[in-house]
Enzyme design. Sequence first.
Site, short mmCIF file in Angstrom:
data_model
loop_
_atom_site.label_atom_id
_atom_site.label_comp_id
_atom_site.label_asym_id
_atom_site.label_seq_id
_atom_site.Cartn_x
_atom_site.Cartn_y
_atom_site.Cartn_z
CD1 TRP A 1 34.57 40.58 40.17
CD2 TRP A 1 34.82 39.94 38.03
NE1 TRP A 1 35.91 40.46 39.92
CE2 TRP A 1 36.09 40.07 38.62
CE3 TRP A 1 34.73 39.54 36.69
CZ2 TRP A 1 37.27 39.83 37.92
CZ3 TRP A 1 35.90 39.31 36.00
CH2 TRP A 1 37.14 39.45 36.61
CG HIS B 1 38.79 40.89 31.94
ND1 HIS B 1 37.43 41.14 32.07
CD2 HIS B 1 39.32 41.19 33.15
CE1 HIS B 1 37.16 41.54 33.30
NE2 HIS B 1 38.30 41.60 33.97
CD GLU C 1 35.44 47.20 34.38
OE1 GLU C 1 36.48 47.50 35.00
OE2 GLU C 1 34.40 46.78 34.94
CD1 TRP D 1 47.00 36.11 38.43
CD2 TRP D 1 45.62 37.78 37.84
NE1 TRP D 1 47.77 37.20 38.08
CE2 TRP D 1 46.95 38.24 37.72
CE3 TRP D 1 44.58 38.66 37.52
CZ2 TRP D 1 47.27 39.53 37.29
CZ3 TRP D 1 44.90 39.95 37.10
CH2 TRP D 1 46.23 40.38 36.98
CE LYS E 1 42.21 38.82 44.78
NZ LYS E 1 42.17 39.93 43.83
CD GLU F 1 33.55 43.06 35.73
OE1 GLU F 1 34.19 42.68 34.72
OE2 GLU F 1 34.05 43.79 36.61
CB ALA G 1 34.12 50.06 42.25
CB SER G 2 38.01 47.71 45.42
OG SER G 2 37.21 47.20 46.48
CE1 TYR H 1 32.46 44.28 41.13
CE2 TYR H 1 32.47 45.73 39.22
CZ TYR H 1 32.79 44.52 39.81
OH TYR H 1 33.41 43.54 39.07
#
Length: 346
Positions: A292, A136, A171, A73, A297, A258, A264-265, A232
Amino acid sequence: MQLIVSKKIFILLIFILLFSSCKRIDSGVNPENSAPASIVDLYGQIHVKGNKIVDKNEKPVALHGMSLFWSQWGGNYYNEKCVQWLRDDWKCTVVRASMGIESGGYLTNTQTEYAKTIAVIDACIKYGIYVVVDWHDHNAQDHLSQAKAFFANIAQKYGSQPNIIYEIYNEPLQVSWSNVIKPYAVEVIKSIRQYDPDNLIVVGNPNWSQDVDVAAKDPINDANVAYSLHFYTGTHKQWLRDKAISAMNSGAALFVSEYGISEASGNGNIDLAETNLWMNFLDTYSLSSCNWSIIDKSETSAALKTGANPNGGWTAADLTQSGTYNKNYIITKNLDAFGKLDSSAK
Ligand code: MG
């Protein structure tokens, strides 16, 4: 007569000066010092020593840089110019290539995703920085044969280059460390070690690479394995730092392949106070980090605003709040290292 000799000496001096300056340009190295030409020349073969990652001189080393987004992506940022910009403008000492496996990634578009990863690896080698080659995936135990073949290929092709850091499972979800992830890791590590005996391998662990304490209690028998710690800052707090401390106290070396300063989203709010606690934690324990991510985006963790050039050259207006924060962090952490390089290499 005296005048003629002086002229001859003068001309000779001019020739000497010209010759020495040409030589300097040709070699690209300042002969008056032996400063390293690149970050990888500076640190060399990084490796695990006790619960730390150290450089070629056995000194603790922390790399800081950016993770690219899922390759399927965010693949337009997987190119040489982007890597060069991340080194030159952001002072990244490491870039992470996050090769997507499922959801239209490597499993179904093998050659396309492989080529993107290779482009990033080659660029990192060319520009003398480290590269995390990241599988990934959230279900890598279901793709063992593909992972083994991929990492064997990378190890055979690049295992002699100190630039390479293998991250064999991004992950894992809520699956057993000892019964699922560790057996997968042992197999993939075997496929790497047949070609590359010494480069660092980073291993994911249960619950999105948060259960480093669980992995540390049943470690992998390999001298150069570190465990990935992902966080995160909008979601993960002191309890996760406590798990990390527990893992290090058990003897495990950690690598933050990362992290985000979002929730976390990948989206949600930025909690700067908690972010600063995490950054102090990284400093205290000399932990490497990859933020990250490099993507345009529309989400909090994206470093770039929509439409940012895939080839770098970004201005301050191209960066999001996360991108601005992390660029500043990376520059602050890495400026000393870049300052040690030969001036012609900067
Ligand atoms: Mg090697």
